[in-house]
Design a protein around this motif. Structure first.
Motif, mmCIF file in Angstrom:
data_model
loop_
_atom_site.group_PDB
_atom_site.id
_atom_site.type_symbol
_atom_site.label_atom_id
_atom_site.label_comp_id
_atom_site.label_asym_id
_atom_site.label_seq_id
_atom_site.Cartn_x
_atom_site.Cartn_y
_atom_site.Cartn_z
ATOM 1 N N ASN A 1 27.382 -28.581 -12.262
ATOM 2 C CA ASN A 1 28.542 -29.429 -11.967
ATOM 3 C C ASN A 1 29.717 -28.624 -11.435
ATOM 4 N N GLY A 2 29.986 -27.483 -12.044
ATOM 5 C CA GLY A 2 31.094 -26.645 -11.593
ATOM 6 C C GLY A 2 30.871 -26.112 -10.193
ATOM 7 N N ALA A 3 29.640 -25.745 -9.876
ATOM 8 C CA ALA A 3 29.335 -25.225 -8.541
ATOM 9 C C ALA A 3 29.517 -26.311 -7.487
ATOM 10 N N GLN A 4 29.100 -27.534 -7.808
ATOM 11 C CA GLN A 4 29.276 -28.635 -6.856
ATOM 12 C C GLN A 4 30.753 -28.945 -6.657
ATOM 13 N N SER A 5 31.518 -28.923 -7.725
ATOM 14 C CA SER A 5 32.957 -29.140 -7.635
ATOM 15 C C SER A 5 33.614 -28.056 -6.783
ATOM 16 N N LEU A 6 33.188 -26.817 -6.981
ATOM 17 C CA LEU A 6 33.735 -25.707 -6.191
ATOM 18 C C LEU A 6 33.371 -25.854 -4.717
ATOM 19 N N ARG A 7 32.121 -26.207 -4.426
ATOM 20 C CA ARG A 7 31.716 -26.419 -3.027
ATOM 21 C C ARG A 7 32.558 -27.515 -2.369
ATOM 22 N N ASN A 8 32.746 -28.618 -3.091
ATOM 23 C CA ASN A 8 33.545 -29.723 -2.554
ATOM 24 C C ASN A 8 34.988 -29.288 -2.315
ATOM 25 N N ASN A 9 35.555 -28.580 -3.268
ATOM 26 C CA ASN A 9 36.922 -28.097 -3.149
ATOM 27 C C ASN A 9 37.043 -27.137 -1.967
ATOM 28 N N PHE A 10 36.044 -26.273 -1.803
ATOM 29 C CA PHE A 10 36.006 -25.321 -0.693
ATOM 30 C C PHE A 10 36.003 -26.085 0.636
ATOM 31 N N ALA A 11 35.123 -27.079 0.749
ATOM 32 C CA ALA A 11 34.999 -27.848 1.995
ATOM 33 C C ALA A 11 36.293 -28.574 2.349
ATOM 34 N N LEU A 12 37.005 -29.052 1.350
ATOM 35 C CA LEU A 12 38.253 -29.776 1.585
ATOM 36 C C LEU A 12 39.414 -28.869 1.976
ATOM 37 N N ASN A 13 39.410 -27.631 1.518
ATOM 38 C CA ASN A 13 40.592 -26.781 1.627
ATOM 39 C C ASN A 13 40.495 -25.598 2.575
ATOM 40 N N ILE A 14 39.306 -25.172 2.914
ATOM 41 C CA ILE A 14 39.163 -23.971 3.732
ATOM 42 C C ILE A 14 39.141 -24.322 5.210
ATOM 43 N N ASP A 15 39.939 -23.603 5.959
ATOM 44 C CA ASP A 15 39.975 -23.746 7.411
ATOM 45 C C ASP A 15 39.014 -22.746 8.029
ATOM 46 N N ASP A 16 38.634 -23.022 9.245
ATOM 47 C CA ASP A 16 37.735 -22.109 9.949
ATOM 48 C C ASP A 16 38.357 -20.730 10.126
ATOM 49 N N LYS A 17 39.671 -20.642 10.142
ATOM 50 C CA LYS A 17 40.348 -19.364 10.347
ATOM 51 C C LYS A 17 40.467 -18.529 9.072
ATOM 52 N N ASP A 18 40.170 -19.105 7.907
ATOM 53 C CA ASP A 18 40.296 -18.381 6.646
ATOM 54 C C ASP A 18 39.286 -17.245 6.569
ATOM 55 N N ARG A 19 39.802 -16.020 6.526
ATOM 56 C CA ARG A 19 38.948 -14.823 6.484
ATOM 57 C C ARG A 19 38.834 -14.238 5.078
ATOM 58 N N PHE A 20 39.900 -14.325 4.327
ATOM 59 C CA PHE A 20 39.939 -13.719 2.997
ATOM 60 C C PHE A 20 39.901 -14.824 1.948
ATOM 61 N N LEU A 21 38.830 -14.842 1.177
ATOM 62 C CA LEU A 21 38.617 -15.861 0.154
ATOM 63 C C LEU A 21 38.729 -15.192 -1.209
ATOM 64 N N VAL A 22 39.685 -15.644 -1.991
ATOM 65 C CA VAL A 22 39.937 -15.049 -3.296
ATOM 66 C C VAL A 22 39.533 -16.051 -4.372
ATOM 67 N N PHE A 23 38.737 -15.586 -5.316
ATOM 68 C CA PHE A 23 38.312 -16.398 -6.441
ATOM 69 C C PHE A 23 38.798 -15.710 -7.706
ATOM 70 N N ASP A 24 39.765 -16.332 -8.378
ATOM 71 C CA ASP A 24 40.272 -15.798 -9.637
ATOM 72 C C ASP A 24 39.284 -16.186 -10.723
ATOM 73 N N ALA A 25 38.540 -15.207 -11.194
ATOM 74 C CA ALA A 25 37.458 -15.451 -12.144
ATOM 75 C C ALA A 25 37.841 -15.069 -13.573
ATOM 76 N N SER A 26 39.123 -14.893 -13.837
ATOM 77 C CA SER A 26 39.557 -14.459 -15.166
ATOM 78 C C SER A 26 39.181 -15.463 -16.256
ATOM 79 N N GLU A 27 39.048 -16.745 -15.905
ATOM 80 C CA GLU A 27 38.702 -17.790 -16.867
ATOM 81 C C GLU A 27 37.275 -18.310 -16.670
ATOM 82 N N MET A 28 36.446 -17.531 -15.950
ATOM 83 C CA MET A 28 35.048 -17.923 -15.717
ATOM 84 C C MET A 28 34.151 -16.913 -16.431
ATOM 85 N N PRO A 29 33.640 -17.269 -17.613
ATOM 86 C CA PRO A 29 32.853 -16.300 -18.374
ATOM 87 C C PRO A 29 31.401 -16.144 -17.926
ATOM 88 N N TYR A 30 30.888 -17.079 -17.123
ATOM 89 C CA TYR A 30 29.456 -17.056 -16.801
ATOM 90 C C TYR A 30 29.191 -17.863 -15.540
#
Length: 119
Positions: free
Chosen positions: A21-50
Motif C-alpha cells: 500500500n505504501g509503495a502504491q501511494s508513493l508511486r501515485n504521489n510521484f506521478a502527481l508531483n514530479i516534472d520531467d525536468k526533475d533531476r534530483f529526487l530526495v526521499f527522507d527515509a528517517s521515518e521509514m524503518p523497512y
C-alpha cells in the motif's frame, strides 16, 4: 508520504514501512508531483524503518527517472536496516545516502560531500 519542493529538487518524506500500500501511494504521489525536468529526487527515509520487494520496485522506477536526466536519487537519513536492504538488492550503487539537506544542496550545486557510502 508527504511531498514538498525546494528550488532545485523534489523531496518525499516517507512514513512507516514501504510495502504494497505504501509503495502504491508513493508511486501515485510521484506521478502527481514530479516534472520531467526533475533531476534530483530526495526521499527522507528517517521515518521509514523497512521496505520490501514492492518498495524496492518503486525505487527502481525512481532511480531510472533520475538517471535518465543525469540526476541522482538521494536517500536522506536512511536507517541502517534500510541501507542494508538496498545493499542486498545491489541498488546501493545507484543511491546516494546523505545525512542532511545541506549535503543535498551541495550535491545539487555540484559538490561532492562526505557521503558515508561504506557504512
Amino acid at each position: 508520504v508527504e511531498f514538498c519542493r525546494d528550488d532545485d529538487f523534489a523531496i518525499f518524506k516517507l512514513y512507516g514501512d514501504l510495502e504494497v500500500n505504501g509503495a502504491q501511494s508513493l508511486r501515485n504521489n510521484f506521478a502527481l508531483n514530479i516534472d520531467d525536468k526533475d533531476r534530483f529526487l530526495v526521499f527522507d527515509a528517517s521515518e521509514m524503518p523497512y521496505l520490501n520487494s514492492t518498495g524496492i520496485g518503486a525505487f527502481l522506477a525512481f532511480i531510472k527517472h533520475a538517471q535518465d536526466r543525469d540526476g541522482k536519487l538521494i536517500l536522506l537519513n536512511a536507517q541502517d536496516k534500510v541501507k542494508n536492504i538496498f545493499k542486498i538488492a545491489s541498488l546501493d550503487q545507484y543511491i546516494l545516502f546523505l545525512e542532511s539537506l545541506d549535503d543535498v544542496k551541495n550535491v545539487v550545486a555540484g559538490e561532492n560531500p562526505e557521503t558515508n557510502q561504506d557504512d
